[in-house]
Design a protein around this motif. Structure first.
Motif, PDB file in Angstrom:
ATOM      1  N   ASP B 286      50.044  80.125  25.319  1.00  0.00           N
ATOM      2  CA  ASP B 286      49.638  79.156  26.461  1.00  0.00           C
ATOM      3  C   ASP B 286      50.647  78.191  26.697  1.00  0.00           C
ATOM      4  O   ASP B 286      51.071  78.094  27.913  1.00  0.00           O
ATOM      5  CB  ASP B 286      48.448  78.440  26.020  1.00  0.00           C
ATOM      6  CG  ASP B 286      47.307  79.270  25.866  1.00  0.00           C
ATOM      7  OD1 ASP B 286      46.995  80.489  26.490  1.00  0.00           O
ATOM      8  OD2 ASP B 286      46.162  79.052  25.264  1.00  0.00           O
ATOM      9  N   ARG B 289      53.643  79.842  28.617  1.00  0.00           N
ATOM     10  CA  ARG B 289      53.214  80.184  29.911  1.00  0.00           C
ATOM     11  C   ARG B 289      53.187  79.029  30.780  1.00  0.00           C
ATOM     12  O   ARG B 289      53.418  79.165  31.889  1.00  0.00           O
ATOM     13  CB  ARG B 289      52.006  80.922  29.729  1.00  0.00           C
ATOM     14  CG  ARG B 289      52.115  82.376  29.536  1.00  0.00           C
ATOM     15  CD  ARG B 289      50.632  83.213  29.877  1.00  0.00           C
ATOM     16  NE  ARG B 289      50.718  84.389  29.371  1.00  0.00           N
ATOM     17  CZ  ARG B 289      50.270  84.872  28.149  1.00  0.00           C
ATOM     18  NH1 ARG B 289      49.731  83.987  27.526  1.00  0.00           N
ATOM     19  NH2 ARG B 289      50.583  86.194  28.035  1.00  0.00           N
ATOM     20  N   MET B 290      52.917  77.844  30.350  1.00  0.00           N
ATOM     21  CA  MET B 290      53.033  76.517  31.282  1.00  0.00           C
ATOM     22  C   MET B 290      54.370  76.353  31.817  1.00  0.00           C
ATOM     23  O   MET B 290      54.563  75.897  32.658  1.00  0.00           O
ATOM     24  CB  MET B 290      52.879  75.176  30.269  1.00  0.00           C
ATOM     25  CG  MET B 290      51.169  75.445  29.982  1.00  0.00           C
ATOM     26  SD  MET B 290      50.932  73.728  28.831  1.00  0.00           S
ATOM     27  CE  MET B 290      49.474  74.228  28.203  1.00  0.00           C
ATOM     28  N   GLU B 294      56.186  78.987  35.831  1.00  0.00           N
ATOM     29  CA  GLU B 294      56.821  77.620  36.863  1.00  0.00           C
ATOM     30  C   GLU B 294      58.214  78.130  36.923  1.00  0.00           C
ATOM     31  O   GLU B 294      58.942  77.321  37.620  1.00  0.00           O
ATOM     32  CB  GLU B 294      56.572  76.288  36.346  1.00  0.00           C
ATOM     33  CG  GLU B 294      55.124  75.858  35.935  1.00  0.00           C
ATOM     34  CD  GLU B 294      54.458  75.998  37.507  1.00  0.00           C
ATOM     35  OE1 GLU B 294      55.044  75.743  38.564  1.00  0.00           O
ATOM     36  OE2 GLU B 294      52.981  76.053  37.447  1.00  0.00           O
ATOM     37  N   LYS B 402      45.003  71.462  25.769  1.00  0.00           N
ATOM     38  CA  LYS B 402      45.530  72.339  26.645  1.00  0.00           C
ATOM     39  C   LYS B 402      45.578  71.715  28.188  1.00  0.00           C
ATOM     40  O   LYS B 402      46.915  71.745  28.901  1.00  0.00           O
ATOM     41  CB  LYS B 402      44.852  73.681  26.683  1.00  0.00           C
ATOM     42  CG  LYS B 402      45.789  74.613  27.430  1.00  0.00           C
ATOM     43  CD  LYS B 402      45.047  75.879  27.782  1.00  0.00           C
ATOM     44  CE  LYS B 402      45.641  76.837  28.581  1.00  0.00           C
ATOM     45  NZ  LYS B 402      44.894  78.050  28.841  1.00  0.00           N
ATOM     46  N   GLU B 406      49.135  70.654  29.910  1.00  0.00           N
ATOM     47  CA  GLU B 406      49.470  71.468  31.446  1.00  0.00           C
ATOM     48  C   GLU B 406      49.790  70.435  32.334  1.00  0.00           C
ATOM     49  O   GLU B 406      50.763  70.593  33.328  1.00  0.00           O
ATOM     50  CB  GLU B 406      48.475  72.463  31.593  1.00  0.00           C
ATOM     51  CG  GLU B 406      48.822  73.231  32.549  1.00  0.00           C
ATOM     52  CD  GLU B 406      48.074  74.942  32.538  1.00  0.00           C
ATOM     53  OE1 GLU B 406      46.930  74.680  31.912  1.00  0.00           O
ATOM     54  OE2 GLU B 406      48.734  75.655  32.923  1.00  0.00           O
ATOM     55  N   VAL B 409      53.101  68.878  31.923  1.00  0.00           N
ATOM     56  CA  VAL B 409      54.321  69.706  32.138  1.00  0.00           C
ATOM     57  C   VAL B 409      54.445  69.905  33.545  1.00  0.00           C
ATOM     58  O   VAL B 409      55.419  69.978  34.213  1.00  0.00           O
ATOM     59  CB  VAL B 409      54.007  70.787  31.432  1.00  0.00           C
ATOM     60  CG1 VAL B 409      55.217  72.142  31.977  1.00  0.00           C
ATOM     61  CG2 VAL B 409      54.063  70.932  29.881  1.00  0.00           C
ATOM     62  N   GLN B 410      53.196  70.106  34.282  1.00  0.00           N
ATOM     63  CA  GLN B 410      53.507  70.406  35.904  1.00  0.00           C
ATOM     64  C   GLN B 410      53.730  69.288  36.548  1.00  0.00           C
ATOM     65  O   GLN B 410      54.623  69.300  37.241  1.00  0.00           O
ATOM     66  CB  GLN B 410      51.955  70.897  36.257  1.00  0.00           C
ATOM     67  CG  GLN B 410      51.579  72.258  35.811  1.00  0.00           C
ATOM     68  CD  GLN B 410      50.343  72.762  36.451  1.00  0.00           C
ATOM     69  OE1 GLN B 410      49.497  71.728  37.148  1.00  0.00           O
ATOM     70  NE2 GLN B 410      49.896  74.060  36.315  1.00  0.00           N
TER      71      GLN B 410
END
Lengths: 387, 425
Positions: B286, B289-290, B294, B402, B406, B409-410
């Protein structure tokens, strides 16, 4: 005010001196001399004194300061002492210190040393890699080389060169201080009502920024006054406090334990002053190294290589005729908290009662601790240690 | 690292090597092999294999438990038996695994240790960990204290201390354990093989200078370091693995391909990052993939240097094997001072043309975490590159939020995108 109370007031004043006014005064009296701070647990104070430095034990800000800037440097899961120490430094409270020693006791204090180099590059700082190998030819030789390195580095910063006579004198003075501390401990063990743990704590901690000679004089005065004072004998439970060797609990927490019916007959609070058990024999750097190797206290930051984890604690409980153990560790203190289950197992094997609590140096609520300690002391009193 | 069946040949080889090692461990008692538990940073794999003993690395077991979703249960087991919620979850996971039958990552039971080799390098908790294991197994321990590089250099006194301990304590302990004499020529042969594998690993790390980078030096990187950090350094298997890996990476460069990710090859490299701190293992894919979804590629990371700074020049040397082992132990990333760690991060940001750097601060590891907030500020100052900061844990699933991570990170990547756009215009 009784003579004892007056001496306690003097000790309290020294403990509360967070702006290091005593150190500033000492430096005025000794122009050009260095004051060197050291973090817990243990630093070789006689070596520092031998090269003309004033050793200053730094225990963070305790419950005396609000930590604001210091918190910005540490995640929430880090113990409290590094954040309050940074806070003190950023506020200039540690400005009289020309350097800092960071002994090898845990990763937090180790990395705090690195932060110090980055934040205060103009100040000297040294990481003291204490030996975990207790062979004189191996760990002892390495530790002696570390001590020589410290002396060299500080000499380059203005300390006196290390002279054999000066080191011999400093070791003798340190031994005199330790003898006084051990007498203080013996009095507390034999007549705990005559000198409470909270009082003994102040007496020892008052020496944080004193030379060994000055501190010995104060300790001797306190011993004499304590022996002479009239006090009521108490019928408390005799306990040993374990786990508080680095970040110190507020003094009120120690008082809370006492009020809850515990006579703290031994503890590892500010362990550094007692780290070497007995006098340092000899007059050289090697003697300092040997003393640490052979007679360093068994504590969580020292590797116990003899397959008998907890033996030293049990011996301590027996020697002090204690009826129970209070594990008091600072929150997020890895050494103490990782050690604790092994020590608990050792106590269980021997049928010794214990209770556990956590604190931080600025803990302000003691009611729960009082209730817990009260229940513990009652249970030991009533049921002989069935905790 | 691909979660489907389309593994690269090197991945298949690594999987087979690991399976074979755990199979050997499960048969150790029948085969009369001695088992030594030890730690990853500063491990003495070549010396152990020169004595023909089998190493077990408890950190690897813990992270494998985390990846397999078992660590939460193991940690709960340890906390139930009195271990504090405040302390390292690797330790608690390992203890919980032990109390739950000591089943290793391949489903086979791990043998108990005949010796605990406490290579005390860069992490105080290691010492307590093996004190705890000794209580459980009642087996001998040999301590190797590795001095900390507080002043940023290895002094002759430090090297001598480590070598003297190797000669006088570690080697005699292994001789007693195995009943065989120390054979320095055998050790030299292992060291030669190590150096060959290390050359190829460095080529893999440095391939990330290319745009697009053919490797992910953090998420993918933990796979690349697997053999060399653990039981295989000094073996022909490791030499073959790294040769094969290097060839695959060079082929990807020739094809202009990005790194392999959990969802296949990365098509479009949008961000180049440097990462400090260990990954989270409970939600590893997970977490990966974050970034990968991207288009964020980690071009260098410090976690992948805990087992050695080969890209800064270190090689195991057959010429002075014990001195070389000492330098290896002393030079691991977590044994470096904070200022030196900062220098290394600065080097990575600049040399690998990173757009940003990220710190994953894990609750369990004070050795890594204390000082990271200061490092963040200093690194921004030195490089002019913006940093991000997230918090999680190694193997405690309770500390992997999570949605929260997330979001962070975004937001961080969006900020980077806006910054890159401004700079481009």
């Amino acid at each position: 005010m009784t003579p004892f109370d007056a001496l306690m007031a003097r000790a309290r004043e020294a403990v509360d001196d967070r702006h290091l006014d005593r150190v500033r005064a000492w430096k005025q009296e000794h122009p050009g001399a260095l004051a060197i701070g050291h973090m817990p647990i243990y630093s070789p104070r006689p070596l520092l004194e031998a090269i003309g430095c004033l050793p200053v034990a730094v225990f963070g800000g305790g419950d005396q300061i609000d930590v604001i800037r210091g918190d910005a440097y540490f995640q929430s899961y880090i113990c409290h002492i590094p954040r309050s120490t940074i806070e003190l430094a950023l506020h200039g409270d540690l400005a009289p210190l020309d350097g800092m020693v960071f002994p090898a006791i845990c990763d937090v204090i180790r990395n705090l040393g690195g932060m110090w180099k980055m934040l205060f590059p103009e100040k000297w700082s040294g990481y003291l890699d204490l030996p975990q190998n207790f062979d004189h030819q191996l760990g002892g030789a390495f530790y002696a080389s570390e001590l020589r390195r410290f002396a060299r580095e500080l000499e380059a910063r203005g300390a006196k060169p290390l002279e054999p006579n000066a080191l011999a004198r400093a070791i003798a003075e340190e031994n005199a201080r330790r003898a006084a501390i051990f007498e203080l401990d013996a009095l507390r063990r034999d007549e705990p009502w005559r000198l409470r743990a909270s009082e003994a704590y102040l007496a020892v901690r008052a020496g944080s920024a004193m030379t060994a000679v000055e501190h010995t004089e104060l300790l001797r005065s306190i011993l004499a006054a304590a022996r002479a004072r009239t006090v009521r004998k108490l019928d408390n439970v005799r306990v040993v406090v374990v786990g508080a060797f680095c970040e110190q609990p507020p003094i009120d927490l120690i008082v809370t334990l006492e009020r809850a019916g515990c006579d703290i007959v031994a503890d590892d609070l500010q362990l550094g002053m007692r780290m070497i058990e007995g006098p340092i024999e000899g007059e050289t750097i090697e003697a300092l190294a040997r003393a640490y190797i052979d007679r360093g206290a068994a504590t969580a930051s020292r590797y116990i290589g003899d397959l008998v984890k907890g033996r030293a604690l049990i011996e301590r409980v027996r020697a002090h005729r204690a009826e129970g153990v209070v594990f008091a560790a600072a929150s997020f203190c890895d050494p103490a908290l990782l050690d604790q289950p092994m020590l608990e197992t050792a106590l269980q094997r021997e049928g010794i009662a214990f209770t556990t609590l956590k604190y931080s140096e600025n803990t302000g609520q003691f009611q729960t601790i009082r209730e817990q300690a009260g229940a513990f002391s009652d249970s030991v009193k009533l049921w002989g240690g069935a905790a | 690292m691909t979660t489907d069946g389309n593994r690269d040949a090197s991945q298949k080889r690594q999987k087979a090597m690991i399976s074979d090692h755990f199979a050997k461990l499960s048969r150790a008692k029948e085969d009369g092999k001695k088992v030594v538990y030890t730690f990853v940073p500063g491990n003495l794999t070549e010396l152990l294999s020169a004595f023909d003993v089998l190493p077990v690395l408890p950190e690897i077991n813990a992270l494998q438990s985390g990846m397999r979703g078992r660590s939460g249960k193991y940690i709960a087991e340890a906390e139930k038996s009195g271990h504090s919620e405040d302390v390292c979850t690797y330790v608690k996971c390992d203890l919980g695994m032990l109390k739950s039958g000591n089943i290793g990552p391949t489903g086979e039971k791990l043998p108990p240790p005949d010796l605990l080799l406490l290579s005390y390098t860069g992490c105080f908790t290691f010492m307590k960990w093996f004190e705890l294991l000794r209580e459980e197994y009642q087996c001998p321990v040999v301590m190797l204290q590795v001095p900390y590089q507080a002043e940023g250099e290895i002094t002759p006194e430090m090297r001598k201390y480590v070598v003297d301990q190797l000669r006088n304590e570690v080697i005699p302990a292994l001789e007693r354990l195995t009943g065989t004499k120390y054979d320095e020529d055998k050790l030299r042969e292992k060291m030669k093989l190590s150096a060959r594998a290390e050359d190829d690993l460095v080529a893999v790390w440095e391939s990330a200078r290319h745009k697009p980078s053919p490797v992910d030096g953090y998420f993918g990187g933990v796979y690349y370091t697997g053999p060399i950090f653990s039981s295989f350094r000094g073996s022909q298997d490791a030499v073959e693995y790294y040769r094969e890996l290097r060839e695959e990476v060079e082929a990807r460069i020739a094809r202009g391909e990005g790194p392999t990710t959990p969802d296949g090859p990365l098509g479009n490299e949008r961000y180049r990052l440097v990462v400090e701190g260990p990954p989270n293992w409970t939600n590893f894919f997970d977490f990966w993939r974050m970034f990968s979804r991207e288009g964020a590629v980690v071009v260098a990371s410090t976690y992948t240097r805990v087992g050695g700074l080969y890209d800064r020049g270190f090689r195991h040397s057959p010429d002075n094997p014990l001195e070389s082992l000492a330098d290896y132990c002393l030079g691991c990333y977590t044994n470096l001072s904070l200022p030196k760690r900062l220098d290394l991060l600065e080097h990575y940001v600049k040399e690998y043309s990173a757009d940003g750097f990220l710190i994953n601060s894990v609750k369990s590891c004070n050795s890594f975490s204390v000082g990271q907030l200061l490092m963040l500020r200093e690194l921004e100052k030195r490089t002019g590159v913006p940093g991000g900061f997230i918090e999680s844990d190694l193997v405690d699933p309770r500390y992997f939020g999570k949605a929260n991570i997330e979001n962070r990170v975004q937001s961080y990547l969006q900020m980077l995108a806006a910054r890159m756009q401004r700079r481009a215009s």
